[in-house]
Write a protein that holds these residues in place. Sequence first.
Motif, short mmCIF file in Angstrom:
data_model
loop_
_atom_site.label_atom_id
_atom_site.label_comp_id
_atom_site.label_asym_id
_atom_site.label_seq_id
_atom_site.Cartn_x
_atom_site.Cartn_y
_atom_site.Cartn_z
N PRO A 10 -5.28 4.01 -5.38
CA PRO A 10 -4.29 4.74 -6.19
C PRO A 10 -3.43 5.71 -5.38
CG PRO A 10 -6.42 4.70 -7.30
CD PRO A 10 -6.65 4.15 -5.92
N GLY A 11 -4.01 6.38 -4.38
CA GLY A 11 -3.24 7.32 -3.58
C GLY A 11 -2.14 6.63 -2.80
N PHE A 12 -2.49 5.53 -2.13
CA PHE A 12 -1.50 4.76 -1.37
C PHE A 12 -0.43 4.23 -2.31
CE2 PHE A 12 0.16 0.81 0.37
CZ PHE A 12 0.44 1.14 1.68
N ALA A 13 -0.85 3.65 -3.43
CA ALA A 13 0.10 3.05 -4.37
C ALA A 13 1.05 4.11 -4.94
CB ALA A 13 -0.65 2.36 -5.50
N ALA A 14 0.55 5.31 -5.18
CA ALA A 14 1.40 6.38 -5.71
C ALA A 14 2.49 6.78 -4.71
CB ALA A 14 0.55 7.60 -6.08
N MET A 15 2.13 6.81 -3.42
CA MET A 15 3.14 7.14 -2.42
C MET A 15 4.20 6.05 -2.32
SD MET A 15 1.15 9.12 0.68
CE MET A 15 -0.33 8.10 0.75
#
Length: 218
Positions: free
Chosen positions: A52-57
């Motif tokens: 989720p963190g990577f995808a949000a960026m």
Amino acid sequence: MIIGSVIGLALALLVGLIGAEKTEQPKRILTFKTPLSLLFIVAWTLQPARNPGFAAMILTALVFCLGGDVLLALGSPKTFLLGLVSFLLGHVMYAAAFFTLGQVGPAMAAGMILFMAAGVVVWRWLEPHLGDMQTPVLAYIVIISTMVCAAAGLAANPAIPCITRATILIGAVLFYLSDIFVARQRFVVSALLNRAAGLPLYYSAQFLLAFSAAWVPL
């Protein structure tokens, strides 16, 4: 099925956009460009994010690029500068995402040497044509070169599936190449070739990066 429909619609809009670019009418260009750019946001939503963190960026980067697309299409010097800033922020977010999973080593070093050298060549080519845009364009070249270097570092991470690493690196490189045509159009020579070559490169890059955001493991 849904992904295929999105890609098919994107291709149809891309053909329409290249045709609209011939007219150099912002309203007609935006008729195709806005929904086409919205589609790479849609592409991001089609698959559940494993990281989720990577995808949000990546989503944040895509949103900044969407803003840049609209601003550049408006055609005035002021909106061009604002669009450049929006794209610059998009590249900062892409670089941040890639650096979080990148590995410092030979791949990143090779990417840095190659694309910083390419950046010097591009700068020397553009510099005589830039006027008071020298500082923002130089900053942009540095940031997009850094983004590709970060993608090279991510491509060296064995914890990420090979197809994902390749997709992200290809997307980053295509983005870099597409911006050369944007710069040529804005600062060197206005020609349909710039759009006909640059737009397919740009949208291929954005869709590759949008889809690959869901393939990166936690």
